[in-house]
Design an enzyme around this catalytic site. Structure first.
Site, PDB file in Angstrom:
ATOM      1  N   MET A 181      29.396   4.219  24.616  1.00 27.34           N
ATOM      2  CA  MET A 181      29.105   5.069  23.464  1.00 27.34           C
ATOM      3  C   MET A 181      30.272   6.031  23.303  1.00 27.34           C
ATOM      4  SD  MET A 181      25.804   7.323  22.313  1.00 27.34           S
ATOM      5  CE  MET A 181      26.340   8.923  22.836  1.00 27.34           C
ATOM      6  N   ASP A 234      28.199   4.319  16.864  1.00 29.06           N
ATOM      7  CA  ASP A 234      29.112   4.764  17.935  1.00 29.06           C
ATOM      8  C   ASP A 234      29.072   3.879  19.174  1.00 29.06           C
ATOM      9  OD1 ASP A 234      26.605   5.460  18.931  1.00 29.06           O
ATOM     10  OD2 ASP A 234      26.874   7.611  18.606  1.00 29.06           O
ATOM     11  N   TRP A 281      16.661  14.367  15.322  1.00 29.54           N
ATOM     12  CA  TRP A 281      16.981  13.510  16.453  1.00 29.54           C
ATOM     13  C   TRP A 281      15.755  13.178  17.317  1.00 29.54           C
ATOM     14  CZ3 TRP A 281      16.454  13.666  21.664  1.00 29.54           C
ATOM     15  CH2 TRP A 281      17.188  12.708  22.405  1.00 29.54           C
ATOM     16  N   GLU A 330      12.174   8.076  17.300  1.00 26.52           N
ATOM     17  CA  GLU A 330      11.952   6.904  16.438  1.00 26.52           C
ATOM     18  C   GLU A 330      12.176   5.592  17.185  1.00 26.52           C
ATOM     19  OE1 GLU A 330      14.831   8.386  16.591  1.00 26.52           O
ATOM     20  OE2 GLU A 330      16.154   6.658  16.715  1.00 26.52           O
ATOM     21  N   ASP A 331      13.053   5.604  18.190  1.00 26.44           N
ATOM     22  CA  ASP A 331      13.291   4.372  18.955  1.00 26.44           C
ATOM     23  C   ASP A 331      12.093   4.049  19.854  1.00 26.44           C
ATOM     24  OD1 ASP A 331      13.963   6.690  20.390  1.00 26.44           O
ATOM     25  OD2 ASP A 331      15.584   5.738  21.501  1.00 26.44           O
ATOM     26  N   ARG A 366      25.917  16.500  19.300  1.00 27.59           N
ATOM     27  CA  ARG A 366      24.846  16.362  18.326  1.00 27.59           C
ATOM     28  C   ARG A 366      25.358  16.810  16.971  1.00 27.59           C
ATOM     29  NH1 ARG A 366      19.694  16.783  19.951  1.00 27.59           N
ATOM     30  NH2 ARG A 366      20.419  15.419  21.593  1.00 27.59           N
ATOM     31  N   ASP A 418      23.639   1.547  16.028  1.00 27.04           N
ATOM     32  CA  ASP A 418      24.276   2.866  16.013  1.00 27.04           C
ATOM     33  C   ASP A 418      25.761   2.698  15.737  1.00 27.04           C
ATOM     34  OD1 ASP A 418      21.903   4.057  16.647  1.00 27.04           O
ATOM     35  OD2 ASP A 418      22.597   5.022  18.490  1.00 27.04           O
ATOM     36  N   HIS A 431      30.357  12.079  21.756  1.00 29.47           N
ATOM     37  CA  HIS A 431      30.153  12.937  20.584  1.00 29.47           C
ATOM     38  C   HIS A 431      29.146  14.019  20.906  1.00 29.47           C
ATOM     39  CE1 HIS A 431      26.111  11.410  19.646  1.00 29.47           C
ATOM     40  NE2 HIS A 431      26.549  10.210  19.994  1.00 29.47           N
TER      41      HIS A 431
HETATM   42  C1  UD2 Z   1      20.181   7.971  20.783  1.00 22.10           C
HETATM   43  C2  UD2 Z   1      19.957   6.484  20.531  1.00 22.10           C
HETATM   44  C3  UD2 Z   1      19.783   6.248  19.040  1.00 22.10           C
HETATM   45  C4  UD2 Z   1      18.660   7.072  18.467  1.00 22.10           C
HETATM   46  C5  UD2 Z   1      18.885   8.538  18.831  1.00 22.10           C
HETATM   47  C6  UD2 Z   1      17.698   9.418  18.499  1.00 22.10           C
HETATM   48  C7  UD2 Z   1      21.448   5.650  22.260  1.00 22.10           C
HETATM   49  C8  UD2 Z   1      22.687   4.912  22.534  1.00 22.10           C
HETATM   50  N1  UD2 Z   1      21.135   5.768  20.972  1.00 22.10           N
HETATM   51  O1  UD2 Z   1      21.422   8.262  20.203  1.00 22.10           O
HETATM   52  O2  UD2 Z   1      19.551   4.879  18.787  1.00 22.10           O
HETATM   53  O3  UD2 Z   1      17.415   6.616  18.956  1.00 22.10           O
HETATM   54  O4  UD2 Z   1      19.118   8.729  20.228  1.00 22.10           O
HETATM   55  O5  UD2 Z   1      17.542   9.597  17.143  1.00 22.10           O
HETATM   56  O6  UD2 Z   1      20.762   6.093  23.142  1.00 22.10           O
HETATM   57  N2  UD2 Z   1      24.047   9.274  12.868  1.00 22.10           N
HETATM   58  C9  UD2 Z   1      25.057   9.531  11.933  1.00 22.10           C
HETATM   59  N3  UD2 Z   1      25.282  10.819  11.533  1.00 22.10           N
HETATM   60  C10 UD2 Z   1      24.552  11.864  11.995  1.00 22.10           C
HETATM   61  C11 UD2 Z   1      23.542  11.598  12.954  1.00 22.10           C
HETATM   62  C12 UD2 Z   1      23.319  10.296  13.374  1.00 22.10           C
HETATM   63  O7  UD2 Z   1      25.740   8.623  11.473  1.00 22.10           O
HETATM   64  O8  UD2 Z   1      24.799  13.006  11.559  1.00 22.10           O
HETATM   65  C13 UD2 Z   1      23.723   7.865  13.218  1.00 22.10           C
HETATM   66  C14 UD2 Z   1      24.823   7.153  13.963  1.00 22.10           C
HETATM   67  O9  UD2 Z   1      24.747   5.779  13.669  1.00 22.10           O
HETATM   68  C15 UD2 Z   1      24.434   7.449  15.394  1.00 22.10           C
HETATM   69  C16 UD2 Z   1      22.909   7.292  15.327  1.00 22.10           C
HETATM   70  O10 UD2 Z   1      22.572   7.825  14.061  1.00 22.10           O
HETATM   71  O11 UD2 Z   1      25.033   6.561  16.293  1.00 22.10           O
HETATM   72  C17 UD2 Z   1      22.145   8.001  16.447  1.00 22.10           C
HETATM   73  O12 UD2 Z   1      22.459   9.383  16.488  1.00 22.10           O
HETATM   74  P1  UD2 Z   1      23.263  10.036  17.720  1.00 22.10           P
HETATM   75  O13 UD2 Z   1      24.373   9.139  18.088  1.00 22.10           O
HETATM   76  O14 UD2 Z   1      23.595  11.431  17.387  1.00 22.10           O
HETATM   77  O15 UD2 Z   1      22.152  10.099  18.844  1.00 22.10           O
HETATM   78  P2  UD2 Z   1      22.249   9.605  20.390  1.00 22.10           P
HETATM   79  O16 UD2 Z   1      23.609   9.258  20.783  1.00 22.10           O
HETATM   80  O17 UD2 Z   1      21.517  10.570  21.223  1.00 22.10           O
HETATM   81 MN    MN Z   2      25.262   8.366  19.789  1.00 28.65          MN
END
Ligand code: UD2
Ligand code: MN
Length: 285
Positions: free
Chosen positions: A227, A137, A197, A200-201, A232, A135, A230
């Site tokens: 992290m 972030d 979102w 997939e993980d 969504r 990821d 940020h």
């Molecule tokens: C969680 C998981 C992530 C993934 C996601 C569900 C953690 C730390 N990470 O992240 O691995 O499973 O849930 O899909 O729990 N991104 C972009 N631009 C966008 C959207 C996503 O660059 O418009 C990329 C970026 O690398 C980001 C990653 O996708 O870090 C995951 O998306 P997120 O950070 O919005 O989701 P998060 O933090 O809930």
């Molecule tokens: Mn994230």
């Protein structure tokens, strides 16, 4: 005299391999959170090779790493994280190339598909031993968290500020995961069906377990991350079907994943800090 020379050469060669654990590791880190521009980063790390490759001087590394970032519209996160990863991986004496896999609009974000694309495109450029799916972030907070591959896939992002530095649930496998080329091929990569979102993980862990791998994890102190805060993103709404799709994870494994991802490459740039690959992902939305 001749014998002496030969054994001397042997020693020189042996000492050329990088040690299992580099002597320059610091352990816990506070994490660099401030914004940094691409230009500043380039100045800080002039030793990077075109396409975003960093490698150790003075020793031969055992593995060649590809770090794959799924990406859209996170410019500042990408550079903050690189500002952390570059010194971190340099201390780990890693031979690493960074790939940014950018999903062009208008399709909804598809992290699983982007990771598959990153793997396939990296494969066209060089023979990598170890793929770290990262990821954009996540800032690592301990450099004993060795970015290497082993006999089983590894979940690196075990403990995060977001979850009070504990594992949120035992089947959690988000954030940062690493595996060898063979392991990724064996599990048929990620599913491409999780549009938007989530899910997939969890699907990835089903695939890993279904192929009789276990999931390696370092302890919470070692495998800890911040992290970057940020919201969504636009174009990445939670997928309401994710729990239903997840039910068929192992049934679909052989027929859907790395072997079925559909995409077009729009542009490839070999930048100083990374290989940037802009793609369109073909999904049904
Ligand atoms: C969680 C998981 C992530 C993934 C996601 C569900 C953690 C730390 N990470 O992240 O691995 O499973 O849930 O899909 O729990 N991104 C972009 N631009 C966008 C959207 C996503 O660059 O418009 C990329 C970026 O690398 C980001 C990653 O996708 O870090 C995951 O998306 P997120 O950070 O919005 O989701 P998060 O933090 O809930
Ligand atoms: Mn994230």
């Amino acid at each position: 005299e001749i014998l002496g020379l030969v054994s001397g050469l042997g020693q020189v060669n042996a000492s050329k391999f990088c040690p299992e654990k580099s002597a320059s590791l610091l352990g816990p880190l506070s994490g660099l959170h401030d914004d940094i521009s691409k230009e500043e980063l380039i100045k800080l790390f002039p030793e990077m090779e075109k396409g975003g490759r960093l490698r150790p001087k003075g020793c031969v590394p055992g593995q060649r790493l590809a770090v794959i970032f799924p990406y859209r519209n996170r410019h500042s996160h990408l550079h903050i994280v690189l500002n952390n990863l570059l010194p971190f991986l340099s201390r780990q004496q890693a031979d690493v190339t960074f790939f940014v896999i950018e999903q062009n609009p208008p399709s909804t974000f598809n992290r699983g598909a982007l990771l598959n694309i990153g793997f396939l495109e990296a494969e066209k450029m060089a023979r990598f031993d170890c793929f770290i799916f990262h990821d954009v972030d996540l800032i690592p907070l301990n450099d004993n968290n060795l970015y290497r591959c082993g006999p089983n896939p590894r979940h690196f992002a075990v403990a995060m500020n977001k979850y009070n530095f504990t594992l949120p649930y035992s089947g959690y496998c988000g954030g940062v995961v690493g595996m060898t080329r063979d392991q990724y091929l064996t599990i048929n990569g990620n599913s491409n069906l999780y549009v938007g979102w989530g899910g997939e993980d969890d699907d990835l862990l089903f695939r890993i377990k279904h192929k009789q791998f276990s999931l390696a994890r370092y302890d919470l102190k070692t495998a800890s991350y911040d992290m970057i805060k940020h919201k969504r993103d636009q174009g990445n709404d939670a997928n309401p079907l994710r729990k239903i799709i997840l039910k068929s994870a192992t049934k679909r494994q052989a027929i859907e994943g790395l072997n079925t991802v559909k995409y077009q490459v729009n542009n490839i740039t070999f930048d100083h800090l990374y290989t940037w690959i802009a793609v369109s992902v073909n999904t049904t939305d």
